[in-house]
Design a protein around this motif. Structure first.
Motif, short mmCIF file in Angstrom:
data_model
loop_
_atom_site.label_atom_id
_atom_site.label_comp_id
_atom_site.label_asym_id
_atom_site.label_seq_id
_atom_site.Cartn_x
_atom_site.Cartn_y
_atom_site.Cartn_z
N GLY A 93 5.03 7.15 -0.20
CA GLY A 93 5.39 6.61 1.11
C GLY A 93 4.26 6.71 2.12
N LEU A 94 3.47 7.79 2.04
CA LEU A 94 2.34 7.94 2.96
C LEU A 94 1.34 6.81 2.85
CD1 LEU A 94 1.50 11.77 2.75
CD2 LEU A 94 2.40 10.53 4.72
N VAL A 95 1.35 6.10 1.72
CA VAL A 95 0.35 5.06 1.46
C VAL A 95 0.75 3.73 2.08
CG1 VAL A 95 -0.72 3.72 -0.40
CG2 VAL A 95 -0.41 6.19 -0.65
N ILE A 96 2.05 3.49 2.29
CA ILE A 96 2.55 2.15 2.60
C ILE A 96 1.93 1.58 3.88
CG2 ILE A 96 4.60 0.88 3.31
CD1 ILE A 96 6.20 2.59 1.35
N ALA A 97 2.07 2.26 5.01
CA ALA A 97 1.56 1.73 6.27
C ALA A 97 0.03 1.73 6.33
CB ALA A 97 2.15 2.51 7.44
N PRO A 98 -0.64 2.82 5.93
CA PRO A 98 -2.10 2.82 6.01
C PRO A 98 -2.77 1.74 5.16
CG PRO A 98 -1.29 5.05 5.81
CD PRO A 98 -0.12 4.15 5.58
N VAL A 99 -2.20 1.40 4.00
CA VAL A 99 -2.86 0.41 3.15
C VAL A 99 -2.81 -0.97 3.81
CG1 VAL A 99 -0.94 -0.36 1.68
CG2 VAL A 99 -3.22 -0.16 0.72
N SER A 100 -1.71 -1.28 4.50
CA SER A 100 -1.63 -2.55 5.22
C SER A 100 -2.55 -2.56 6.43
CB SER A 100 -0.19 -2.82 5.66
OG SER A 100 0.66 -2.93 4.53
N ALA A 101 -2.59 -1.44 7.16
CA ALA A 101 -3.46 -1.36 8.33
C ALA A 101 -4.93 -1.41 7.94
CB ALA A 101 -3.16 -0.08 9.11
N ALA A 102 -5.28 -0.77 6.83
CA ALA A 102 -6.68 -0.76 6.39
C ALA A 102 -7.17 -2.15 6.05
CB ALA A 102 -6.83 0.17 5.17
#
Length: 498
Positions: A382-391
């Motif tokens: 879950g920690l990956v979901i938002a940062p991967v889109s923002a990155a």
């Protein structure tokens, strides 16, 4: 295009678009909790689960192949007609799936659902790009992406609930009136016409090459007889052909004037690293959705609802961590939560891979071990979901936010598609290898007490083989998450970092 709509009309258009994205995302994962129910209804032997792999891969292949191509189609002909056409096809695919009396028909229906559902995300993101300026666009795109992620979390629970109450076929019958209502809402909410400017060309050749390459890879690892080898007789030639076609796709995209994903002006290294993390997280996600269900239903003798309730610990943690990952990224940049998330996920899969034989009785003090380990794993992914889109948005120009956001989902879906194909091929082969020397006892050759003893020993041996297979698959998944953490080191750091 028509004159820009008022803010209330824009919000309504976004709400309707997000709803159709949620509908398609729900359906992407809806069968993972009812696989054994579908197997029994279609008359597939429970020890030949490899025969139903196309039900999952057919949907994912259609989803991945259609997403970028139909997104571009909406640039040429307008958002509303493409969304309407996709919803109509989605309803048609749902009817075929609900009426299916065998694996081929079910696979065909799911493939149609995948192709039509896969287009809804990029078209809705492109619609957001039409209606909002560059300053507010990332927030709006994040809202659309959240609908996709919510569907991925709720899909397995939704499918299990409908199947338990009405039967698994009603999962797809319900789609028909919902799709019709969505078409009516789209007609009134989504602006007509097409985007302003010159009509873009559509990279049909690139789309066909991508679909063909992925299709060959899926066919290469689908083995209807896994007892002799992990790959079928055509496996290696099909793998080589798929790799060659995908190489041709890359070459075409580099040289073509019309591209599915234009990388002009992007920071290619961080972009490719971010998409790599998305792909590897997709492999881990599908491994969890499928294999945890199979563990529950084959080792713990749970039904679809019991398996879904077990999986709910992972899914709830996934959603909670998705919010935490976004908050952490705003403070530290995207790289930190991506690395931490993949490392935590790797640890979670290592814990799952060491589940003991007495799984139902294992605990950490008052906490059941299964639940706790699934929570750890869900928090990591879950920690990956938002940062991967923002990155990804930090690596591309503002004009490409829509297609770049869709590329994250394409990469994750590609990971799910290739992951479920390859892991299933390995897992089914290992199970057949582990049980090759086992023979079920015959009751007419011995007394009842002797048969009961022999059958209990045979059942225990099959359970041990299943446990070994699942352990190996989760160890492989843990290794892929460690690879994802290493790849994440090349993603964007703080906004001030190069």
């Amino acid at each position: 295009m028509d004159a820009p709509p008022r803010p209330a009309r824009r919000g309504l258009a976004l709400g309707v678009g997000g709803t159709v994205v949620l509908l398609a995302a729900l359906d992407a994962y809806v069968v993972t909790t009812v696989l054994t129910t579908v197997v029994k209804d279609l008359g597939v032997p429970i020890n030949r689960l490899e025969r139903i792999t196309p039900i999952i891969t057919g949907f994912l292949l259609g989803y991945v192949a259609a997403m970028p191509l139909l997104g571009r189609l909406s640039d040429r002909f307008g958002r509303r007609p493409v969304i309407e056409a996709c919803l109509l096809l989605f309803a048609a695919g749902s009817v075929v799936t609900a009426l299916a009396d065998g694996v081929p028909a079910l696979t065909a229906g799911r493939a149609v659902q995948g192709m039509s559902g896969g287009a809804l995300l990029p078209v809705t993101m492109a619609l957001a790009g039409d209606l909002w300026d560059e300053r507010r666009r990332p927030v709006v795109l994040g809202a659309v992406g959240s609908a996709q992620e919510l569907g991925s979390a709720l899909g397995p629970l939704y499918g299990a609930g409908i199947a338990a109450a009405l039967g698994w076929r009603w999962i797809f019958w319900i789609n028909v009136p919902v799709a019709v209502l969505a078409m009516v809402a789209v007609w009134f909410a989504v602006p007509g016409g097409r985007p302003a400017g010159e009509r873009p060309r559509i990279d049909v050749a690139g789309g066909l090459l991508l679909a063909l390459g992925l299709g060959l890879l899926v066919v290469a690892v689908y083995n209807p007889d896994p007892g002799t080898s992990a790959l079928p007789s055509w496996g290696l030639p099909a793998l080589a052909a798929g790799a060659a076609v995908l190489a041709a796709f890359v070459a075409w995209e580099i040289r073509s004037r019309t591209r599915l994903l234009d990388l002009t002006g992007t920071r290619r290294g961080p972009l490719l690293a971010t998409l790599g993390v998305a792909l590897l997280s997709g492999v881990a996600l599908i491994a969890t959705l499928v294999d945890v269900q199979l563990v529950a239903q084959t080792l713990l003798d749970e039904d679809a609802v019991g398996g879904a309730l077990l999986l709910a610990w992972f899914l709830v943690a996934l959603l909670v961590a998705a919010v935490l990952g976004g908050l952490l990224a705003t403070r530290t940049g995207e790289r930190v939560p991506l690395v931490i998330g993949m490392l935590v996920a790797a640890g979670g899969y290592a814990l799952i891979a060491t589940w003991p034989a007495d799984l139902a009785g294992a605990s950490y003090g008052p906490l059941p071990r299964m639940d706790a380990d699934l929570v750890v794993t869900g928090l990591g992914l879950g920690l990956v979901i938002a940062p991967v889109s923002a990155a990804v948005l930090r690596t591309v120009p503002a004009a490409q936010f829509g297609i770049a956001s869709a590329a994250v989902v394409v990469a994750r879906m590609m990971g799910m598609l290739l992951g479920v194909s390859a892991l299933s091929a390995w897992g089914f082969h290992r199970f057949h290898a582990l049980t090759a020397d086992l023979r079920p006892p015959l009751p007419f050759l011995m007394s009842k007490s002797a048969f009961d003893r022999e059958f209990a020993a045979y059942t225990a041996a099959v359970q041990d083989a299943l446990r070994t297979e699942y352990q190996e698959l989760f160890w492989i998944t843990a290794g892929l998450c460690l690879l994802g953490a290493a790849v994440a080191l090349a993603t964007p750091g703080r906004p001030s970092d190069p």
